[in-house]
Design an enzyme around this catalytic site. Structure first.
Site, PDB file in Angstrom:
ATOM      1  N   ARG A  76       0.845  -1.189   0.000  1.00 43.76           N
ATOM      2  CA  ARG A  76       0.000   0.000   0.000  1.00 43.76           C
ATOM      3  C   ARG A  76       0.884   1.243   0.000  1.00 43.76           C
ATOM      4  O   ARG A  76       2.016   1.209   0.477  1.00 43.76           O
ATOM      5  CB  ARG A  76      -0.897   0.021   1.237  1.00 43.76           C
ATOM      6  N   TYR A 215      -1.143  -3.691  -7.013  1.00 38.96           N
ATOM      7  CA  TYR A 215      -0.984  -4.422  -5.757  1.00 38.96           C
ATOM      8  C   TYR A 215      -2.286  -4.447  -4.939  1.00 38.96           C
ATOM      9  O   TYR A 215      -3.040  -3.473  -4.898  1.00 38.96           O
ATOM     10  CB  TYR A 215       0.151  -3.801  -4.921  1.00 38.96           C
ATOM     11  N   LYS A 224      -9.536  -2.536   1.682  1.00 36.82           N
ATOM     12  CA  LYS A 224      -9.237  -1.363   2.498  1.00 36.82           C
ATOM     13  C   LYS A 224     -10.038  -0.135   2.031  1.00 36.82           C
ATOM     14  O   LYS A 224     -10.501   0.658   2.858  1.00 36.82           O
ATOM     15  CB  LYS A 224      -7.737  -1.057   2.458  1.00 36.82           C
ATOM     16  N   HIS A 244     -10.938  -2.499  11.641  1.00 40.76           N
ATOM     17  CA  HIS A 244      -9.809  -3.327  11.203  1.00 40.76           C
ATOM     18  C   HIS A 244      -9.623  -4.451  12.226  1.00 40.76           C
ATOM     19  O   HIS A 244      -8.678  -4.428  13.014  1.00 40.76           O
ATOM     20  CB  HIS A 244      -8.568  -2.421  11.120  1.00 40.76           C
ATOM     21  N   SER A 266      -0.389  -3.734  11.859  1.00 35.95           N
ATOM     22  CA  SER A 266       0.261  -4.768  11.060  1.00 35.95           C
ATOM     23  C   SER A 266       1.464  -5.343  11.816  1.00 35.95           C
ATOM     24  O   SER A 266       2.013  -4.706  12.723  1.00 35.95           O
ATOM     25  CB  SER A 266       0.681  -4.194   9.718  1.00 35.95           C
ATOM     26  N   CYS A 268       1.530  -7.836  13.919  1.00 30.33           N
ATOM     27  CA  CYS A 268       1.254  -8.328  15.268  1.00 30.33           C
ATOM     28  C   CYS A 268       0.625  -9.718  15.252  1.00 30.33           C
ATOM     29  O   CYS A 268       0.318 -10.276  16.301  1.00 30.33           O
ATOM     30  CB  CYS A 268       0.345  -7.366  16.024  1.00 30.33           C
ATOM     31  N   ASP A 291      -9.510  -9.853   9.112  1.00 32.71           N
ATOM     32  CA  ASP A 291      -9.037  -8.483   8.857  1.00 32.71           C
ATOM     33  C   ASP A 291     -10.054  -7.375   9.125  1.00 32.71           C
ATOM     34  O   ASP A 291      -9.676  -6.322   9.597  1.00 32.71           O
ATOM     35  CB  ASP A 291      -8.543  -8.387   7.402  1.00 32.71           C
ATOM     36  N   ARG A 382       2.217 -12.301  -0.446  1.00 35.70           N
ATOM     37  CA  ARG A 382       0.858 -12.632  -0.003  1.00 35.70           C
ATOM     38  C   ARG A 382       0.318 -13.922  -0.589  1.00 35.70           C
ATOM     39  O   ARG A 382       0.736 -14.358  -1.654  1.00 35.70           O
ATOM     40  CB  ARG A 382      -0.094 -11.501  -0.462  1.00 35.70           C
TER      41      ARG A 382
HETATM   42  O1  TSX Z   1       1.438 -14.006  15.450  1.00 38.21           O
HETATM   43  C1  TSX Z   1       2.058 -13.966  16.492  1.00 38.21           C
HETATM   44  N1  TSX Z   1       1.402 -14.194  17.687  1.00 38.21           N
HETATM   45  C2  TSX Z   1      -0.072 -14.368  17.715  1.00 38.21           C
HETATM   46  C3  TSX Z   1      -0.440 -15.748  17.460  1.00 38.21           C
HETATM   47  C4  TSX Z   1      -1.643 -16.217  17.610  1.00 38.21           C
HETATM   48  N2  TSX Z   1       3.398 -13.720  16.467  1.00 38.21           N
HETATM   49  C5  TSX Z   1       4.091 -13.436  15.217  1.00 38.21           C
HETATM   50  C6  TSX Z   1       4.087 -11.956  14.966  1.00 38.21           C
HETATM   51  C7  TSX Z   1       4.498 -11.601  13.584  1.00 38.21           C
HETATM   52  C8  TSX Z   1       3.387 -11.627  12.613  1.00 38.21           C
HETATM   53  C9  TSX Z   1       4.105 -13.734  17.643  1.00 38.21           C
HETATM   54  N3  TSX Z   1       5.396 -13.517  17.887  1.00 38.21           N
HETATM   55  C10 TSX Z   1       3.479 -13.982  18.854  1.00 38.21           C
HETATM   56  C11 TSX Z   1       2.084 -14.235  18.882  1.00 38.21           C
HETATM   57  O2  TSX Z   1       1.506 -14.487  19.939  1.00 38.21           O
HETATM   58  N4  TSX Z   1       4.405 -13.889  19.840  1.00 38.21           N
HETATM   59  C12 TSX Z   1       5.571 -13.596  19.226  1.00 38.21           C
HETATM   60  C13 TSX Z   1       6.875 -13.415  19.899  1.00 38.21           C
HETATM   61  C14 TSX Z   1       7.531 -14.764  20.090  1.00 38.21           C
HETATM   62  C15 TSX Z   1       8.305 -15.302  19.079  1.00 38.21           C
HETATM   63  C16 TSX Z   1       8.878 -16.558  19.261  1.00 38.21           C
HETATM   64  C17 TSX Z   1       8.691 -17.256  20.454  1.00 38.21           C
HETATM   65  C18 TSX Z   1       7.921 -16.705  21.436  1.00 38.21           C
HETATM   66  C19 TSX Z   1       7.347 -15.455  21.254  1.00 38.21           C
HETATM   67  N5  TSX Z   1       9.226 -18.501  20.745  1.00 38.21           N
HETATM   68  C20 TSX Z   1      10.153 -19.206  20.079  1.00 38.21           C
HETATM   69  O3  TSX Z   1      10.650 -18.747  19.099  1.00 38.21           O
HETATM   70  C21 TSX Z   1      10.479 -20.560  20.574  1.00 38.21           C
HETATM   71 MN    MN Z   2      -5.220  -5.447   7.607  1.00 40.60          MN
END
Ligand code: TSX
Ligand code: MN
Length: 598
Positions: A76, A215, A224, A244, A266, A268, A291, A382
């Site tokens: 975007r 895109y 969006k 969102h 984004s 998360c 989304d 994607r």
């Molecule tokens: O999506 C994530 N979630 C929600 C899941 C339902 N991610 C990925 C974020 C990028 C898109 C996460 N990253 C989450 C999470 O709850 N937590 C984390 C941070 C994290 C990363 C790795 C580990 C623990 C926490 N553990 C190991 O790597 C072993």
């Molecule tokens: Mn979105």
């Protein structure tokens, strides 16, 4: 083109508009999309024959395609996205604004003859279940067959949408890649016009114009542009919310089911949460959407959410059987992959899919991958796929009334300060929580790494009007029904780190433990303590996790000094909205400060 309006459809307004856009854009052909599988296959074959799509190995990824974009057309473009309300103050300090008449003149110049040598596709689509009173019909005119294929997967497209429309009104959207073709001229692999790119919304007219990008977020106008930017303005006027948010259904071991909606900026993991595989035995999660949520007050006074979309346009990198097994199963077949890497045996690959890169990868740039020149898959690459393929597609996902919300969850990526989970003291306090969302930027986002960005309600790039008015609208929604009918509001943070820099919470499937607490709170079944920032869990189910009491206390800690600093940052940020910043939210900020200082 012809002068007499053609009978494209039963809708006279639509027929006249199609002719009007055709005479402006001057395509070689016009095709009204019926949304059939045959039409999809025919268009896909045309793109495969032109070398623009690659059919993946049918033994590995049946009926799926790979393609890659122009390297300058991968995301975007917020700097080229406009909200052209009649009054500038209605667009607000967080949107780009141009005077509508001036923008229309500019668009007229851009779109004049822009489809020469191309086919103009007319794509009717319905955002929301076909028979729902809450659904909105859009019609996208586009010169991109790739867009048509994606719209078929992402929306209820074609004949059913026209039948729902009948003589009613629709949101018109015109999209062009912005590269007219001279007679016999060979097309580009991924035509686009980055210099002239613009994505323009007219909230009062309820129309969309998008030029120069092929895109997703810029070109698939239902998502969006309509379902968030235009719909948020409609929702303001009609008394509902366009958000969102993911929507999920959660069922306890006792068989009780509740629905939750959640907003995250984004990077998360919204899609991962929407399709969660719970680690807790006996708990079940089903997916309504990943989304967008449209939320109305129902007849019984509760808030009901529909997912206006019918598919997922998900980020591929990081998606794996570990992080999101249901997404992996969903994209097993009938999927379009954009900007991921291609394997030697014509399957797809991306960073984080599982282990080392195999030999013989073709990178997202369409070249033999050279690891010293960056990632094999574009970080924003994607998958596009129908939501119906999700093994945990919720039984109520197509319910025209929507699903009743028991909880609304806000979150962001915060290394410090924000505890794992806490509950708002009231609707107003919850609205304050939504307005307070901020998130640390990751490598995937552009700009500095690890910088804190405010993103109220995760709507900053998607609100079609003044964010201060949007806050006020949220407050007013709380007045439309009895307080006990409203969903409770929560903040979560999966990303808190210990002083040695490790994530303190295992995340992913273990997030079910947090959802369990929220689930039980919504029926007053889980213990909590009232703190300065809201209700915090006193007991969270951490069975078999081997996290010490001390560790859990840190994860749920309210550091008053850090929180006072947080309120300083918020006070400065809220100034941005000037006179439109609701007094009630400034009051929430003041009360929070007072509770912290006590
Ligand atoms: O999506 C994530 N979630 C929600 C899941 C339902 N991610 C990925 C974020 C990028 C898109 C996460 N990253 C989450 C999470 O709850 N937590 C984390 C941070 C994290 C990363 C790795 C580990 C623990 C926490 N553990 C190991 O790597 C072993
Ligand atoms: Mn979105």
């Amino acid at each position: 083109m012809q002068n007499i309006p053609r009978q494209w459809t039963e809708n006279g307004t639509l027929n006249r508009w199609i002719d009007e856009i055709a005479s402006l854009c001057r395509p070689s052909h016009i095709h009204l999309c019926d949304g059939s599988d045959e039409e999809y296959d025919r268009l896909a074959k045309t793109l495969v024959d032109a070398g623009k799509l690659t059919l993946l190995n049918p033994a590995k990824r049946p009926h799926s395609f790979w393609c890659h974009s122009h390297p300058d057309d991968v995301a975007r473009v917020e700097e080229s996205t406009f909200i052209c309300s009649l009054r500038e103050e209605d667009s607000g300090p967080t949107n780009h604004w141009k005077e509508p008449a001036e923008m229309h003149r500019h668009l007229h110049t851009l779109f004049c003859g822009c489809m020469q040598g191309r086919t103009m596709y007319v794509v009717p689509y319905c955002m929301g279940p076909i028979s729902s009173l809450f659904s909105v019909v859009g019609v996208e005119i586009t010169d991109s067959a790739y867009v048509v294929l994606n719209m078929k997967l992402m929306t209820r497209m074609g004949k059913p949408a026209l039948e729902h429309l009948e003589g009613g009104s629709f949101v018109p959207g015109v999209h062009s890649v912005g590269v007219p073709l001279a007679e016999g001229e060979k097309d580009l692999l991924w035509p686009c016009n980055p210099q002239a790119r613009c994505i323009v919304h007219f909230p009062e007219e309820r129309s969309i114009w998008s030029y120069g990008s092929g895109y997703g977020g810029n070109a698939l106008l239902g998502k969006k542009c309509l379902a968030l930017r235009i719909a948020s303005a409609i929702g303001r006027d009609e008394g509902w919310l366009a958000e969102h948010m993911l929507i999920l259904g959660i069922t306890s071991p006792q068989g009780e089911k509740r629905y939750m909606a959640a907003a995250f900026p984004s990077a998360c993991g919204k899609t991962n949460l929407a399709m969660l595989t719970p680690s807790l035995p006996g708990w079940k999660i089903e997916c309504v959407g990943d989304d967008i949520a449209w939320i109305h007050v129902g007849r019984d006074g509760r808030l009901y959410a529909i997912n206006p979309e019918a598919g997922y346009f998900g980020v591929a990198p990081g998606t794996s059987m570990k992080t999101n097994p249901n997404a992996m199963r969903t994209i097993q077949k009938n999927t379009i992959f954009t900007n991921v890497a291609l394997t030697a045996d014509h399957d797809v690959w991306w960073e984080g899919i599982n282990g080392e890169a195999p030999e013989g990868l073709t990178s997202w740039l369409g070249e033999k991958w050279n690891p010293s020149k960056g990632a094999a898959a574009q970080p924003n690459s994607r998958f596009t796929v129908s939501a119906k393929q999700n093994p945990i597609y919720d039984t109520e996902a197509d319910n025209p009334q929507g699903v009743p919300l028991s909880a609304i969850i806000f979150g962001g990526r915060r290394n410090s300060v924000i505890p794992l989970v806490y509950e708002a003291l009231s609707w107003e306090h919850g609205v304050f929580m939504g307005a307070s969302i901020s998130s640390e930027t990751t490598a995937a986002a552009k700009g500095d790494l690890g910088k804190l960005r405010h993103d109220p309600f995760a709507m900053l790039p998607f609100c079609g009007y003044h964010m201060g008015d949007y806050f006020r609208h949220w407050l007013e929604m709380g007045q439309k029904t009895a307080p006990e009918k409203l969903p409770r509001i929560y903040t979560v943070n999966w990303f808190r780190k210990s002083s040695d820099g490790h994530y303190m919470w295992p995340g992913f499937g273990e997030n079910a433990r947090v959802l369990k607490w929220i689930f039980e709170r919504t029926a007053e079944e889980a213990p909590a303590q009232k703190t300065a920032i809201g209700y915090l869990p006193t007991e969270l189910d951490v069975s078999h996790l081997s996290l010490s009491q001390e560790h859990m206390e840190k994860l749920l800690e309210v550091d008053k000094a850090a929180w006072l600093q947080e309120t300083e940052g918020l006070a400065a940020y809220f100034k941005l909205f000037g006179q439109k910043m609701p007094e009630a939210l400034l009051g929430e900020l003041k009360e929070l400060r007072e509770r912290l200082e006590k």
